[in-house]
Design an enzyme around this catalytic site. Structure first.
Site, short mmCIF file in Angstrom:
data_model
loop_
_atom_site.label_atom_id
_atom_site.label_comp_id
_atom_site.label_asym_id
_atom_site.label_seq_id
_atom_site.Cartn_x
_atom_site.Cartn_y
_atom_site.Cartn_z
CG HIS A 126 -0.14 0.15 2.52
ND1 HIS A 126 0.53 -0.91 3.12
CD2 HIS A 126 0.12 1.23 3.31
CE1 HIS A 126 1.15 -0.49 4.21
NE2 HIS A 126 0.91 0.81 4.35
CG ASP A 158 1.81 5.01 4.74
OD1 ASP A 158 1.25 3.90 4.63
OD2 ASP A 158 2.86 5.17 5.39
CG HIS A 201 5.14 1.08 2.59
ND1 HIS A 201 4.57 2.22 2.05
CD2 HIS A 201 4.58 0.96 3.82
CE1 HIS A 201 3.72 2.76 2.91
NE2 HIS A 201 3.70 2.00 3.99
NE ARG A 232 9.53 -5.10 10.91
CZ ARG A 232 8.67 -4.27 10.33
NH1 ARG A 232 7.43 -4.66 10.09
NH2 ARG A 232 9.04 -3.06 9.99
O1 LIG Z 1 5.31 -2.34 9.87
C1 LIG Z 1 5.81 -1.76 8.91
O2 LIG Z 1 6.99 -1.81 8.65
C2 LIG Z 1 4.93 -0.96 7.99
C3 LIG Z 1 3.75 -0.35 8.66
C4 LIG Z 1 2.95 0.49 7.72
O3 LIG Z 1 3.23 0.54 6.55
C5 LIG Z 1 1.79 1.25 8.19
O4 LIG Z 1 1.43 1.15 9.39
O5 LIG Z 1 1.21 1.99 7.36
FE LIG Z 2 2.21 2.13 5.54
#
Ligand SMILES: O=C(O)CCC(=O)C(=O)O
Ligand SMILES: [Fe+2]
Length: 367
Positions: free
Chosen positions: A225, A227, A282, A292
């Site tokens: 996605h 942001d 990403h 994680r």
């Molecule tokens: O956890 C991650 O590395 C990405 C999190 C992410 O892309 C988000 O919360 O929008």
């Molecule tokens: Fe994100």
């Protein structure tokens, strides 16, 4: 397809008790086409790929230029000497861990309401996919007090105090990064009335947990996605998982660098820069042995401000590519069109280079 932001949130019955699972359930098994291991392009860990997301020292006198170059080429970078104390990053990590390690029934007391954004639940983009993701999240928009009271009836102040401090510090850093990004486009921060030094943008915090997974090659932590922000500042613990898409190299892992924070360009900066600083696609992948944790600070303009390509970047040969939108309006477009939201606000550019202002409501193509 959901039509409102709040509709993009799945009901909490989809939240799993990950600790009890020895095998990947069908509901979370991604098809070979979508799964992280399919067609896996080389990653930064592969010796064939020498390039990786730039790490920028904000104390470097050339920081502005380095930020500009990273925004143009990667849409993401990591920052060092960002001014956020390690002890605050340690505290947000440990409070996040303690939240996600609460029993499921306790976490569900703070579940996102069907029409809400804040609270505990599955990834907010889940409704766009038939398979579920191997993650759980907690979203904070405004005060976390009510939800914190549900989670820790006797000790909610601890969590709220850390969140408040984190928000305050991140707000400062986001303003500083905006200054560098605008500066690298040749624009003074003071010239953008909502972005001046003493102005405050709007923001949300997203805590993400990706538990260890019995079958990581068939699971997805968080699907690809962009942001819907101006920029996102991401803290990741010392476990890899974040990947950004780089055209030539495919998915590239953004390795955790001790003390560094990741910065992602969001769709609103893409619009503001008239496409010069593209938002970055990403995703997060998971692994077999380690949980994680990531904390995303989602930074945007005050919600009633119209974002449109900066006039200083426009001339007859560089017409505006996007129509003006508020953050609220853009989130609505995202909830409806997901990864097509940007093109849904794209203007029609005829061959003459003039913009057809009548054709702004619907998804239009550059012709
Ligand atoms: O956890 C991650 O590395 C990405 C999190 C992410 O892309 C988000 O919360 O929008
Ligand atoms: Fe994100």
């Amino acid at each position: 397809m959901p039509s409102r932001v709040s509709d993009a949130i799945k009901p909490h019955k989809h939240v799993l008790d990950f600790t009890s699972l020895q095998e990947l359930p069908e509901s979370h098994a991604w098809s070979s086409l979508d799964s992280p291991s399919s067609n896996n392009p080389p990653t930064a860990a592969d010796s064939s790929v020498s390039e990786s997301v730039p790490v920028i020292d904000l104390d470097n006198p050339n920081a502005q230029e380095l930020v500009g170059r990273a925004c143009k080429t990667w849409g993401a970078f990591q920052v060092m000497n960002h001014g956020i104390e390690t002890s605050l990053l340690d505290r947000i990590e440990s409070t996040g861990k303690s939240l996600f390690s609460l029993p499921t029934h306790q976490k569900l007391k703070a579940a996102r309401a069907a029409d809400g954004v804040s609270g505990y639940g599955v990834a907010r983009i889940s409704s766009f996919f038939s398979k579920l993701m191997w993650s759980e999240g907690f979203t904070i928009l405004g005060s976390p007090l009510e939800h914190a009271r549900q989670l820790w009836p006797h000790d909610y102040n601890h969590f709220c105090g850390i969140i408040e401090e984190y928000e305050k510090e991140m707000q400062k850093l986001a303003g500083r990064l905006m200054g560098l990004m605008l500066g690298s486009l040749g624009i003074a921060q003071e010239d953008v009335d909502w972005a001046g030094p003493n102005k405050e943008g709007a923001a949300a915090i997203q805590l993400n947990s990706y538990p260890a997974c019995p079958d990581p090659d068939r699971a997805m932590g968080l699907a690809a996605h962009t942001d819907s922000t101006l920029l996102t500042i991401l803290y990741q613990n010392n476990t890899s998982g974040l990947q950004v898409l780089r055209d030539a190299s495919g998915w590239v892992t953004v390795p955790p660098v001790p003390g560094a924070l990741v910065v992602n360009i969001g769709d609103l900066l893409h619009i503001l820069s008239n496409g010069s600083y593209p938002s970055v696609l990403h995703r997060a992948v998971v692994n077999r042995t380690q949980q994680r944790l990531s904390v995303a600070y989602l930074y945007g303009p005050p919600s009633n401000v119209q974002i449109s390509p900066l006039s200083k970047l426009l001339d007859p040969t560089h017409p505006p590519l996007y129509r003006p939108v508020t953050w609220t309006e853009y989130l609505g477009a995202k909830a409806k069109h997901f990864n097509e939201a940007l093109s849904s606000v794209q203007l029609c550019i005829p061959r003459t280079g003039l913009v057809n202002q009548n054709n702004v409501e619907n998804r239009v193509e550059i012709i």
